[in-house]
Design an enzyme around this catalytic site. Sequence first.
Site, PDB file in Angstrom:
ATOM      1  N   SER A  19       1.094  -1.497  -0.209  1.00  0.00           N
ATOM      2  CA  SER A  19      -0.265   0.149  -0.352  1.00  0.00           C
ATOM      3  C   SER A  19       1.013   1.440  -0.095  1.00  0.00           C
ATOM      4  O   SER A  19       2.133   1.683   0.859  1.00  0.00           O
ATOM      5  CB  SER A  19      -0.373   0.329   1.187  1.00  0.00           C
ATOM      6  OG  SER A  19      -1.651   1.302   1.602  1.00  0.00           O
ATOM      7  N   THR A  66      -8.973  -1.859   3.508  1.00  0.00           N
ATOM      8  CA  THR A  66      -9.115  -2.345   2.523  1.00  0.00           C
ATOM      9  C   THR A  66      -8.631  -3.815   2.264  1.00  0.00           C
ATOM     10  O   THR A  66      -9.136  -4.159   3.294  1.00  0.00           O
ATOM     11  CB  THR A  66      -7.615  -1.776   1.604  1.00  0.00           C
ATOM     12  OG1 THR A  66      -7.447  -2.500  -0.087  1.00  0.00           O
ATOM     13  CG2 THR A  66      -6.358  -2.461   2.204  1.00  0.00           C
ATOM     14  N   LYS A  70     -12.784  -4.798   3.411  1.00  0.00           N
ATOM     15  CA  LYS A  70     -13.873  -3.700   3.070  1.00  0.00           C
ATOM     16  C   LYS A  70     -15.296  -4.575   3.588  1.00  0.00           C
ATOM     17  O   LYS A  70     -15.998  -3.064   3.852  1.00  0.00           O
ATOM     18  CB  LYS A  70     -13.684  -3.043   1.587  1.00  0.00           C
ATOM     19  CG  LYS A  70     -12.234  -2.550   1.628  1.00  0.00           C
ATOM     20  CD  LYS A  70     -12.296  -1.675   0.003  1.00  0.00           C
ATOM     21  CE  LYS A  70     -12.335  -0.731  -0.011  1.00  0.00           C
ATOM     22  NZ  LYS A  70     -11.981  -0.153  -1.849  1.00  0.00           N
ATOM     23  N   ASN A  91     -13.860   1.872   3.388  1.00  0.00           N
ATOM     24  CA  ASN A  91     -12.633   1.709   3.452  1.00  0.00           C
ATOM     25  C   ASN A  91     -12.197   3.372   4.637  1.00  0.00           C
ATOM     26  O   ASN A  91     -11.129   3.340   4.647  1.00  0.00           O
ATOM     27  CB  ASN A  91     -11.923   2.554   1.810  1.00  0.00           C
ATOM     28  CG  ASN A  91     -12.784   4.232   1.778  1.00  0.00           C
ATOM     29  OD1 ASN A  91     -13.824   4.725   2.731  1.00  0.00           O
ATOM     30  ND2 ASN A  91     -12.402   4.648   0.344  1.00  0.00           N
ATOM     31  N   ASP A 107     -14.976   6.538  -1.235  1.00  0.00           N
ATOM     32  CA  ASP A 107     -14.462   5.885  -2.607  1.00  0.00           C
ATOM     33  C   ASP A 107     -15.447   6.706  -3.878  1.00  0.00           C
ATOM     34  O   ASP A 107     -14.679   7.391  -4.855  1.00  0.00           O
ATOM     35  CB  ASP A 107     -14.772   4.297  -2.806  1.00  0.00           C
ATOM     36  CG  ASP A 107     -13.621   3.574  -2.970  1.00  0.00           C
ATOM     37  OD1 ASP A 107     -12.148   4.811  -2.735  1.00  0.00           O
ATOM     38  OD2 ASP A 107     -13.399   2.588  -2.596  1.00  0.00           O
ATOM     39  N   ALA A 134     -18.551  -4.801 -12.918  1.00  0.00           N
ATOM     40  CA  ALA A 134     -19.399  -4.535 -12.128  1.00  0.00           C
ATOM     41  C   ALA A 134     -19.205  -5.239 -10.650  1.00  0.00           C
ATOM     42  O   ALA A 134     -19.688  -5.850  -9.525  1.00  0.00           O
ATOM     43  CB  ALA A 134     -20.956  -5.424 -11.884  1.00  0.00           C
ATOM     44  N   GLY A 135     -17.881  -4.907 -10.160  1.00  0.00           N
ATOM     45  CA  GLY A 135     -16.975  -5.198  -8.984  1.00  0.00           C
ATOM     46  C   GLY A 135     -17.086  -4.078  -7.558  1.00  0.00           C
ATOM     47  O   GLY A 135     -18.057  -3.319  -7.958  1.00  0.00           O
ATOM     48  N   GLY A 136     -16.547  -3.980  -6.760  1.00  0.00           N
ATOM     49  CA  GLY A 136     -16.559  -3.452  -5.478  1.00  0.00           C
ATOM     50  C   GLY A 136     -15.857  -1.915  -6.412  1.00  0.00           C
ATOM     51  O   GLY A 136     -17.220  -1.255  -5.634  1.00  0.00           O
ATOM     52  N   ALA A 137     -15.523  -1.508  -7.030  1.00  0.00           N
ATOM     53  CA  ALA A 137     -15.196  -0.004  -7.450  1.00  0.00           C
ATOM     54  C   ALA A 137     -16.553   0.258  -7.917  1.00  0.00           C
ATOM     55  O   ALA A 137     -17.198   1.470  -7.442  1.00  0.00           O
ATOM     56  CB  ALA A 137     -13.743   0.006  -7.891  1.00  0.00           C
ATOM     57  N   GLY A 245      -6.815   7.432 -13.160  1.00  0.00           N
ATOM     58  CA  GLY A 245      -7.321   6.952 -11.575  1.00  0.00           C
ATOM     59  C   GLY A 245      -6.206   7.920 -10.605  1.00  0.00           C
ATOM     60  O   GLY A 245      -6.934   7.430  -9.430  1.00  0.00           O
TER      61      GLY A 245
HETATM   62  P1  NAP Z   1     -13.281  -6.677  -8.423  1.00  0.00           P
HETATM   63  O1  NAP Z   1     -14.287  -6.325  -6.749  1.00  0.00           O
HETATM   64  O2  NAP Z   1     -12.274  -8.124  -7.757  1.00  0.00           O
HETATM   65  O3  NAP Z   1     -13.641  -6.081  -9.676  1.00  0.00           O
HETATM   66  C1  NAP Z   1     -13.541  -6.470 -10.920  1.00  0.00           C
HETATM   67  C2  NAP Z   1     -13.364  -6.224 -12.070  1.00  0.00           C
HETATM   68  O4  NAP Z   1     -13.017  -6.438 -12.706  1.00  0.00           O
HETATM   69  C3  NAP Z   1     -14.888  -6.845 -12.297  1.00  0.00           C
HETATM   70  O5  NAP Z   1     -15.934  -6.064 -12.773  1.00  0.00           O
HETATM   71  C4  NAP Z   1     -14.582  -8.096 -13.329  1.00  0.00           C
HETATM   72  O6  NAP Z   1     -15.369  -8.889 -13.941  1.00  0.00           O
HETATM   73  C5  NAP Z   1     -13.798  -7.384 -13.942  1.00  0.00           C
HETATM   74  N1  NAP Z   1     -12.733  -8.086 -14.981  1.00  0.00           N
HETATM   75  C6  NAP Z   1     -11.348  -8.384 -14.290  1.00  0.00           C
HETATM   76  N2  NAP Z   1     -10.744  -9.097 -15.211  1.00  0.00           N
HETATM   77  C7  NAP Z   1     -11.748  -9.130 -15.798  1.00  0.00           C
HETATM   78  C8  NAP Z   1     -11.410 -10.050 -17.891  1.00  0.00           C
HETATM   79  N3  NAP Z   1     -10.470 -10.757 -17.701  1.00  0.00           N
HETATM   80  N4  NAP Z   1     -12.021  -9.335 -18.563  1.00  0.00           N
HETATM   81  C9  NAP Z   1     -12.908  -8.733 -18.215  1.00  0.00           C
HETATM   82  N5  NAP Z   1     -13.192  -7.985 -17.013  1.00  0.00           N
HETATM   83  C10 NAP Z   1     -12.424  -8.372 -16.263  1.00  0.00           C
HETATM   84  O7  NAP Z   1     -11.955  -5.529  -7.968  1.00  0.00           O
HETATM   85  P2  NAP Z   1     -12.249  -3.646  -8.166  1.00  0.00           P
HETATM   86  O8  NAP Z   1     -11.965  -3.633  -6.316  1.00  0.00           O
HETATM   87  O9  NAP Z   1     -14.044  -3.354  -8.358  1.00  0.00           O
HETATM   88  O10 NAP Z   1     -11.333  -2.825  -8.737  1.00  0.00           O
HETATM   89  C11 NAP Z   1     -11.492  -3.069 -10.025  1.00  0.00           C
HETATM   90  C12 NAP Z   1     -10.339  -2.178 -10.420  1.00  0.00           C
HETATM   91  O11 NAP Z   1     -10.297  -0.525  -9.908  1.00  0.00           O
HETATM   92  C13 NAP Z   1      -8.957  -2.139  -9.851  1.00  0.00           C
HETATM   93  O12 NAP Z   1      -7.676  -1.989 -11.176  1.00  0.00           O
HETATM   94  C14 NAP Z   1      -8.658  -1.440  -8.881  1.00  0.00           C
HETATM   95  O13 NAP Z   1      -7.310  -0.673  -8.648  1.00  0.00           O
HETATM   96  C15 NAP Z   1      -9.712  -0.728  -9.150  1.00  0.00           C
HETATM   97  N6  NAP Z   1      -9.465   0.737  -8.061  1.00  0.00           N
HETATM   98  C16 NAP Z   1      -9.217   2.236  -7.918  1.00  0.00           C
HETATM   99  C17 NAP Z   1      -9.635   2.878  -7.185  1.00  0.00           C
HETATM  100  C18 NAP Z   1      -8.756   4.382  -7.537  1.00  0.00           C
HETATM  101  O14 NAP Z   1      -8.474   5.063  -6.324  1.00  0.00           O
HETATM  102  N7  NAP Z   1      -8.198   4.404  -8.835  1.00  0.00           N
HETATM  103  C19 NAP Z   1     -10.047   2.842  -6.206  1.00  0.00           C
HETATM  104  C20 NAP Z   1     -10.612   1.080  -5.826  1.00  0.00           C
HETATM  105  C21 NAP Z   1     -10.130   0.752  -6.997  1.00  0.00           C
HETATM  106  P3  NAP Z   1     -16.127 -10.185 -13.782  1.00  0.00           P
HETATM  107  O15 NAP Z   1     -17.219  -9.586 -12.931  1.00  0.00           O
HETATM  108  O16 NAP Z   1     -16.909 -10.744 -14.772  1.00  0.00           O
HETATM  109  O17 NAP Z   1     -15.667 -10.592 -12.774  1.00  0.00           O
END
Ligand code: NAP
Length: 277
Positions: A19, A66, A70, A91, A107, A134-137, A245
């Site tokens: 981190s 984190t 979370k 967070n 966030d 459609a994940g956590g972010a 980002g």
């Molecule tokens: P997460 O909950 O694990 O969700 C991951 C997302 O990516 C899901 O929609 C997943 O789709 C998709 N994905 C992963 N591999 C894929 C592939 N090969 N093809 C198509 N879709 C794929 O993660 P998260 O917490 O939402 O984070 C997502 C991203 O945002 C990360 O890169 C993280 O570093 C970034 N982020 C940035 C900030 C910031 O402050 N800038 C804050 C939070 C997160 P499926 O549902 O189909 O698996």
Amino acid sequence: MSLDRIPLAGVIGSPIAHSKSPLLHGHWLKSLGLPGHYVHLDISSDKLEEALRFMPTLGFVGANVTLPFKERILGIADTVSDRATIIGAANTLIFTKDGKIFADNTDGYGFLENMYQSAPNWKAADGPCVVFGAGGASRAIIASLLDAGAPEIRLTNRTKQRSEKLRDEFGHRIAVVDWVQAGDVLNDATTIVNTTALGMTGKPEFTISLDRINPNATVCDLVYTPLKTTFLQQAEDAGCEIVDGLGMLLHQAVPGFERWFGQRPMVDEAARKAILG
Ligand code: NAP
């Protein structure tokens, strides 16, 4: 906070050594001349609640949380903010004077502040939004876009079921779009956000075609390693305004810092440099 104690805060996760948050908070403490420390806190899952309950005794005034805690933290906190409840994760923790834990999620706030700072003319209400992922972010981005007046969010995700679940939760302004058809809904979108991990260093590239993108769209990628992803580069080449980002990461840290250490820090070039190491 008693005046004779140096306030402590940190980022809780497991693993957590990667981190960069301590670099950012350390920079803000130093540049503002404030007493305080912000450290990595690697806490095992079975000790999480016990550790949290003891932290105020040690002088901790709060913490960031984190992966992988979370979501779980909502069940431990004494009070949860509305936005953390809506997003389903927290967070930022504030330890109140009576030793209680308040859990918040910054966030979505960080996302909007980054958009307003990096693209001053941007408004969520200007037109349809497209959200990839459609994940956590994604949950935080959807909640904040709706709150900021987005008339429609076209949500697309590799696993369609997850988009449908978010539509069921967030309501009629969400339209689920098939992942393979996502390139077809970009032509009149004014906001486009990648919340997937695609394009991040070490992950597969973002391959959905942006050929039909609206050149007047503001396009944000939550991925910040690399800072300018292929997704952002393609959007810029098409004439779009782009937002990286990293700014979201910085802005989401502001409310916690202000509550813990008593001053509102600046999100500026020096802060960006601090977190990039
Ligand atoms: P997460 O909950 O694990 O969700 C991951 C997302 O990516 C899901 O929609 C997943 O789709 C998709 N994905 C992963 N591999 C894929 C592939 N090969 N093809 C198509 N879709 C794929 O993660 P998260 O917490 O939402 O984070 C997502 C991203 O945002 C990360 O890169 C993280 O570093 C970034 N982020 C940035 C900030 C910031 O402050 N800038 C804050 C939070 C997160 P499926 O549902 O189909 O698996």
